[in-house]
Design a protein around this motif. Structure first.
Motif, PDB file in Angstrom:
ATOM      1  N   ILE A   6     -49.631  32.786  27.877  1.00 25.42           N
ATOM      2  CA  ILE A   6     -49.479  33.722  26.769  1.00 25.42           C
ATOM      3  C   ILE A   6     -49.462  33.004  25.428  1.00 25.42           C
ATOM      4  O   ILE A   6     -49.903  33.544  24.423  1.00 25.42           O
ATOM      5  N   GLY A   7     -48.994  31.756  25.419  1.00 21.89           N
ATOM      6  CA  GLY A   7     -49.034  30.984  24.179  1.00 21.89           C
ATOM      7  C   GLY A   7     -50.468  30.781  23.713  1.00 21.89           C
ATOM      8  O   GLY A   7     -50.782  30.955  22.529  1.00 21.89           O
ATOM      9  N   VAL A   8     -51.336  30.435  24.641  1.00 23.38           N
ATOM     10  CA  VAL A   8     -52.755  30.241  24.328  1.00 23.38           C
ATOM     11  C   VAL A   8     -53.369  31.553  23.851  1.00 23.38           C
ATOM     12  O   VAL A   8     -54.089  31.601  22.856  1.00 23.38           O
TER      13      VAL A   8
ATOM     14  N   ARG B 182     -51.870  34.069  22.480  1.00 23.50           N
ATOM     15  CA  ARG B 182     -51.361  34.421  21.157  1.00 23.50           C
ATOM     16  C   ARG B 182     -52.082  33.629  20.072  1.00 23.50           C
ATOM     17  O   ARG B 182     -52.344  34.131  18.987  1.00 23.50           O
ATOM     18  N   TYR B 183     -52.391  32.380  20.379  1.00 21.15           N
ATOM     19  CA  TYR B 183     -53.023  31.536  19.375  1.00 21.15           C
ATOM     20  C   TYR B 183     -54.465  31.965  19.103  1.00 21.15           C
ATOM     21  O   TYR B 183     -54.899  32.028  17.966  1.00 21.15           O
TER      22      TYR B 183
ATOM     23  N   LYS C  78     -52.375  41.475  19.046  1.00 22.20           N
ATOM     24  CA  LYS C  78     -51.601  40.444  19.761  1.00 22.20           C
ATOM     25  C   LYS C  78     -50.174  40.247  19.289  1.00 22.20           C
ATOM     26  O   LYS C  78     -49.262  40.176  20.099  1.00 22.20           O
ATOM     27  N   THR C  79     -49.960  40.179  17.974  1.00 25.72           N
ATOM     28  CA  THR C  79     -48.612  39.855  17.508  1.00 25.72           C
ATOM     29  C   THR C  79     -47.635  40.963  17.890  1.00 25.72           C
ATOM     30  O   THR C  79     -46.542  40.695  18.394  1.00 25.72           O
TER      31      THR C  79
ATOM     32  N   ILE D 193     -47.022  41.057  21.722  1.00 23.81           N
ATOM     33  CA  ILE D 193     -46.192  39.984  22.262  1.00 23.81           C
ATOM     34  C   ILE D 193     -44.769  40.049  21.711  1.00 23.81           C
ATOM     35  O   ILE D 193     -43.803  39.787  22.424  1.00 23.81           O
TER      36      ILE D 193
ATOM     37  N   PRO E 276     -49.096  25.760  22.303  1.00 25.37           N
ATOM     38  CA  PRO E 276     -49.244  27.113  21.760  1.00 25.37           C
ATOM     39  C   PRO E 276     -48.002  27.929  22.118  1.00 25.37           C
ATOM     40  O   PRO E 276     -47.665  28.071  23.282  1.00 25.37           O
ATOM     41  N   ARG E 277     -47.302  28.410  21.092  1.00 25.59           N
ATOM     42  CA  ARG E 277     -46.018  29.070  21.337  1.00 25.59           C
ATOM     43  C   ARG E 277     -46.212  30.561  21.581  1.00 25.59           C
ATOM     44  O   ARG E 277     -47.071  31.193  20.994  1.00 25.59           O
ATOM     45  N   THR E 278     -45.336  31.110  22.429  1.00 26.33           N
ATOM     46  CA  THR E 278     -45.399  32.550  22.646  1.00 26.33           C
ATOM     47  C   THR E 278     -44.552  33.279  21.621  1.00 26.33           C
ATOM     48  O   THR E 278     -44.696  34.466  21.413  1.00 26.33           O
TER      49      THR E 278
END
Lengths: 318, 323
Positions: A213-215, A217-218, A237-238, A241, B262-264
């Motif tokens: 999910i970090g990827v 989001r980026y 996305k923002t 999440i 990459p942060r969630t």
């Protein structure tokens, strides 16, 4: 807004036989999925293993024929067109795979790998060399690399080569299936930055598949969350999440460990395991694991409904 | 001060290849106290798994432990005979492997496999029925549903998460002092990963075992550990408490590594990336092995010996802190 992709009630079932004479069973990898991808956006597709995200990617790339439903790319039905028309459309769709160690032919030189889609598309041989040089520099490698073979490169460099190959035909749609999950974080960051930069520069449209999910989001603009072959939630996305609505999205986000000891997880973890794709639970497929499940959840299969402008959720709570 | 449970001093594990010598672990020292959870983090090739395997003396050929001491409860494990070592493995120090798919034997039932671990380390020869009773208790304790019906099932009849639970059950079956978990959740989905982390936390508080968690995922380490060692190219470059490492990292590598993720929980415009690639293990750079990729590198960084800063146990191997 201009739609590049329209997926309409897509179903992909895989047949499996336990024995020679036994009745076939159907693995419902993707079971009724509808969404659009707009020009110039990165659509993130997130879910756990077996949720159907790779199958969707393959169906969009023309590799897996849908059991039912339609995949419309640039206004054309990908699985009903034939001949030259189909070939032309397919060169406009390119894919970047997860494992750069198996997605590049070890016996081909880099220049041949990078220009192979162009040869198939019918580009003149005389123009291939200059295009290869242009592509390799675009992904941060140099001309000298063109005459080498894949084994002479590291994982990160190979993924750059795979990106160059995918960009060769100026595609209208790129499908990236976990392109960084085989890489170390420091290299992953390089590749994600490259993809983001190229996306802005070339105005690419991308379906980006990842379990991270970090990827997501980026890199993404919009996100689809999948569970057991269905979309459970979609949105910008923002907001998706930071304020997840579907109980599965909440549980999934909670489960991701954050590199910050002051943010250790306090909520209880989602119990149980993903369902058997041959016999998914009735009603909402998440109900056996859902902390908010009610009686109706076992009977009613929730539809993906808009809750506001851009947010859709498949849950009877909304 | 009490003695640490495990004291690794200047451990060196080298691999002798035709191309040259790979110094997979090159002078690693750390301590582990009873009940402590230590995270060893690093990217692939940093030597974290070889450090773990060295502790159990399970380094695969052509690797060899060529130097150092591993003091466990007052004895140097490197001086024990192979027979004595077999009493330590699985009994006092146990190992959970990365891939539960390949670490269970497909032709034996799980009950048999967990039972074997108990039988091997039992005094005398207990009855098999008694062992199976114990196995059932253990597997129930690690969250396998309907254990009584399932002890005689084979590994393929369990899901990936359940297999990892069985592996963890096997590793705690003799109440070991130290559990080494080598990337125990890499093969699993995040919701299952969170369940396994909860299980490890729970076991730790129940049995007061020490844990060494080997991981590339910084989030995982932050979730479970008290202290962290960061490895790069065969060496520990920074060691500190979880708060020190995550809130106040000293070494440029640790700082950059944390900013690559990459942060969630936050949006970023551009991820920091570390330029270049990890070094060739046969010919690592002189001095600080990170210097060719380090934005703060100076002339001194290329020279041995390297400077070690140590403030109350927060240690960084970096010239930046030499005054």
């Amino acid at each position: 807004m201009d739609k590049v992709v329209r997926v309409d009630n897509l179903k992909v079932y895989y047949e499996r036989r336990k024995g020679f004479l036994s009745k076939p069973q159907y693995i419902k990898a993707v079971d009724g999925v509808t969404f659009d991808i707009y020009r110039g956006e990165v659509l993130g597709l997130v879910g756990e293993s077996g949720s159907g995200k790779t199958t969707i990617g393959k169906a969009l790339a023309g590799i897996v024929r849908p059991t039912s439903g339609r995949v419309i790319i640039l206004g054309k039905d990908l699985y009903s067109i034939r001949g030259q028309e189909a070939k032309k459309l397919r060169t406009k769709i390119q894919m970047i795979f997860q494992n750069p160690f198996s997605s590049l032919d070890p016996r081909m030189r880099i220049k041949d790998i990078v220009t192979e889609p162009l040869k198939i598309a019918g580009m003149k041989v005389a123009d291939l060399d200059s295009r290869a040089r242009e592509l390799i520099e675009m992904v941060g490698l140099s001309r000298e690399h063109l005459n080498r073979f894949p084994h002479q490169f590291s994982g990160g460099q190979r993924q750059r080569i795979a990106i160059a190959r995918a960009l060769s035909t100026n595609p209208e749609l790129i499908i990236a299936d976990e392109p960084t999950s085989a890489l170390d974080v420091s290299i992953q960051a390089q590749i994600l930055n490259l993809m983001k930069e190229l996306k802005d520069k070339l105005d690419l449209t991308m379906l980006f598949i990842s379990h991270d999910i970090g990827v997501i989001r980026y890199i993404s603009d919009r996100v689809l969350v999948m569970y057991a072959g269905k979309i459970v939630e979609s949105g910008e996305k923002t907001r998706l999440i930071d304020e997840p609505l579907h109980p599965y999205t909440k549980g999934l986000l909670d489960a991701v460990p954050v590199p910050d000891p002051s943010k250790r997880r306090v909520n209880p973890v989602v119990p149980g395991e993903p369902p058997d794709p041959v016999n998914p639970p009735s009603g909402c497929r998440f109900h056996p694991r859902c902390p908010y499940a009610k009686e109706e959840c076992k009977r009613i299969e929730p539809e993906l409904k808009s809750v506001d402008d851009d947010r859709k959720v498949a849950c009877i709570l909304y | 001060m009490t003695h640490p449970l495990l004291d690794v001093r200047n451990l060196k594990t080298y691999f002798y290849l035709r191309r040259g010598v790979v110094k997979a672990v090159d002078g690693v020292s750390f301590r582990l106290n009873r009940g402590e959870a230590l995270g060893i983090v690093g990217e692939s090739g940093s030597g974290k798994t070889m450090t773990a395997l060295s502790i159990l003396r399970l380094v695969p050929y052509p690797g060899k432990i060529v130097g150092g001491e591993i003091i466990f409860k007052g004895r140097d494990l490197l001086k024990l005979t192979e027979k004595e070592m077999r009493h330590i493995r699985g009994k006092e120090i146990s190992l959970i492997f990365q891939d539960p798919q390949n670490s269970l034997n497909p032709v034996f039932t799980v009950g048999w496999q967990v039972g074997e671990a108990i039988e091997l380390h039992s005094e005398g020869k207990p009855l098999w029925d008694r062992i199976i009773e114990k196995v059932i208790n253990i597997l129930r304790g690690v969250g396998i549903p309907r254990v009584e019906d399932r002890v005689n099932d084979y590994p393929h009849e369990f899901s990936g998460g359940q297999k990892q639970r069985i592996m963890i059950g096997m590793s705690i079956s003799n109440n070991p002092d130290i559990i080494i978990a080598d990337e125990p959740t890499t093969a699993l989905d995040v919701t299952i990963q969170a369940q396994i982390i909860d299980l490890l936390k729970d076991l730790r508080s129940r049995y007061n075992s020490s844990i060494i968690l080997i991981a590339h995922n910084m989030g995982l380490v932050s979730e479970l550990c008290d202290n962290v060692a960061v490895m790069y190219a065969g060496r520990i470059v920074e060691y500190g408490s979880i708060e020190e490492i995550f809130n106040d990292p000293l070494h440029p590598y640790t700082r950059m590594l944390l900013r690559c993720i990459p942060r969630t929980d936050i949006d970023v415009d551009k991820l920091e990336s570390i330029p270049g690639e990890p070094p060739d293990p046969v010919n690592p750079p002189s001095g600080c092995r990170f210097h060719p990729r380090c934005p703060y590198a100076k002339e001194e960084c290329k020279r041995d010996p390297i400077y070690i800063e140590n403030i109350d146990g927060h240690m960084a191997v970096c010239e930046l802190y030499r005054r």
